[in-house]
Design an enzyme around this catalytic site. Structure first.
Site: not given
Ligand code: A3P
Length: 315
Positions: A67, A69-71, A130, A281
């Site tokens: 969580k 911002g890996t995505t 991870h 999100r």
């Molecule tokens: P929030 O829950 O604060 O909105 P991960 O990708 O490691 O699972 O983390 C998820 C977090 O990254 C979430 O944060 C999500 O909204 C945010 N996120 C996913 N894709 C993103 C993107 N392309 N740009 C910015 N934030 C992103």
């Protein structure tokens, strides 16, 4: 998600059942192994990958705690590595969730098969993980392959984690009490946690070997996406030649765009049953202010100061 996290046979579990165990957020059994917390399937996959994964010098490994911002980086790395002449219509993100474009070592590859044949994969191979730095296969540490590490402020990481786990719970089960979740996060109990140890290990190696590990933060990415995307592209040996190429990649990988694509609004990850939309999100810096009391925030700040003291890392 919860059930697939737990599905392993008792003989496969045997080497791990004696390890310290905690019930995490009412659902997951986490096992403490060499200082970090894992579910059993992840632990089995991690040991299999330690024993068998052979890194190639041009591999790219995306590493992170959950969580952070890996995505975003899962979308950016394939976009940066792709042919720059691809049109918007040919963009693989249109039809693939970012998880598909960069396969997880412990959630997919070594979960499906403990001795996968990776020889058919096209180079440069892109992977994500991870697992903490100490648990990476030696061949990742010792080859010339590059690691991109994504970090985020502990308060926003915790809040994002809490929302994510809540989306995976049934209507009757959610939300998991945030105070209880916060206690275990502060105690270092979370999947692939303790969070601070995870970040600090990669941070320290990134200082010693800046050509090996690129340390990115969510906050810097939000503050200056173009600058950070150029930095990432240079680290990956794929610098941009034109400003419009950078603009295009930044836009294609933006939260607003990815969130609006049908492929990310529907469907589930086949390997862990997480709805695609759960990865996108709000994506803001400081979202913790909506969820943490002043007392919680100052407690986590205090823990953060203690943990990072002297490391040169700040959040
Ligand atoms: P929030 O829950 O604060 O909105 P991960 O990708 O490691 O699972 O983390 C998820 C977090 O990254 C979430 O944060 C999500 O909204 C945010 N996120 C996913 N894709 C993103 C993107 N392309 N740009 C910015 N934030 C992103």
């Amino acid at each position: 998600f919860f059930s697939t996290f737990q599905t392993t046979s008792s003989s496969e579990n045997a080497p791990f059942v004696h390890l310290p165990r905690e019930k995490w957020w009412g659902a997951f059994d986490l096992y403490q192994w060499e200082g970090f917390w894992y579910t059993l399937p992840r632990l089995q996959a991690t040991t299999a990958m330690q024993n068998h994964f052979k890194s190639l010098d041009d591999d790219v490994i995306l590493a992170s705690s959950i969580k952070t911002g890996t995505t975003w980086i899962k979308a950016l790395i394939p976009s940066i590595m792709a042919d720059r002449i691809l049109t918007d219509e040919q963009d693989p993100l249109l039809t693939n969730h970012p998880n598909v474009l960069i396969a997880s070592l412990e959630f997919k590859i070594y979960r499906e098969n403990t001795t996968p044949n990776l020889s058919e994969m096209q180079s440069p191979r892109l992977f994500r993980t991870h697992v903490p730095y100490r648990a990476l296969p030696e061949s990742i540490k010792n080859s010339k392959c590059r690691i991109v590490y994504m970090s985020r402020s502990p308060k926003d990481t915790f809040v994002s984690m809490w929302h994510f786990v809540n989306t995976l719970r049934s209507d009757e089960e959610r939300p998991f009490p945030i105070e209880e979740a916060f206690e275990s996060f502060c105690d270092g109990v979370s999947a692939f946690g303790p969070f601070f140890d995870h970040v600090l290990e990669y941070w320290k190696v990134s200082l010693e070997k800046p050509n090996k590990i690129l340390f990115l933060t969510y906050e810097e990415m939000k503050h200056d996406p173009k600058g950070q995307v150029k930095r990432l592209a240079e680290f990956l040996g794929r610098p941009f030649e034109k400003e419009e190429e950078v603009d295009k990649v930044v836009w294609r990988c933006s939260l607003e765009r990815l969130k609006s694509l049908d492929v990310n609004k529907e469907g589930m990850d086949p390997w862990d049953g997480v709805p695609h939309r759960a990865y996108f999100r709000r994506g803001t810096v400081g979202d913790w202010k909506k969820h943490l009391t002043d007392e919680m925030a100052s407690r986590l700040d205090k823990i953060t100061r203690m943990k990072v003291e002297g490391s040169g890392l700040s959040f």
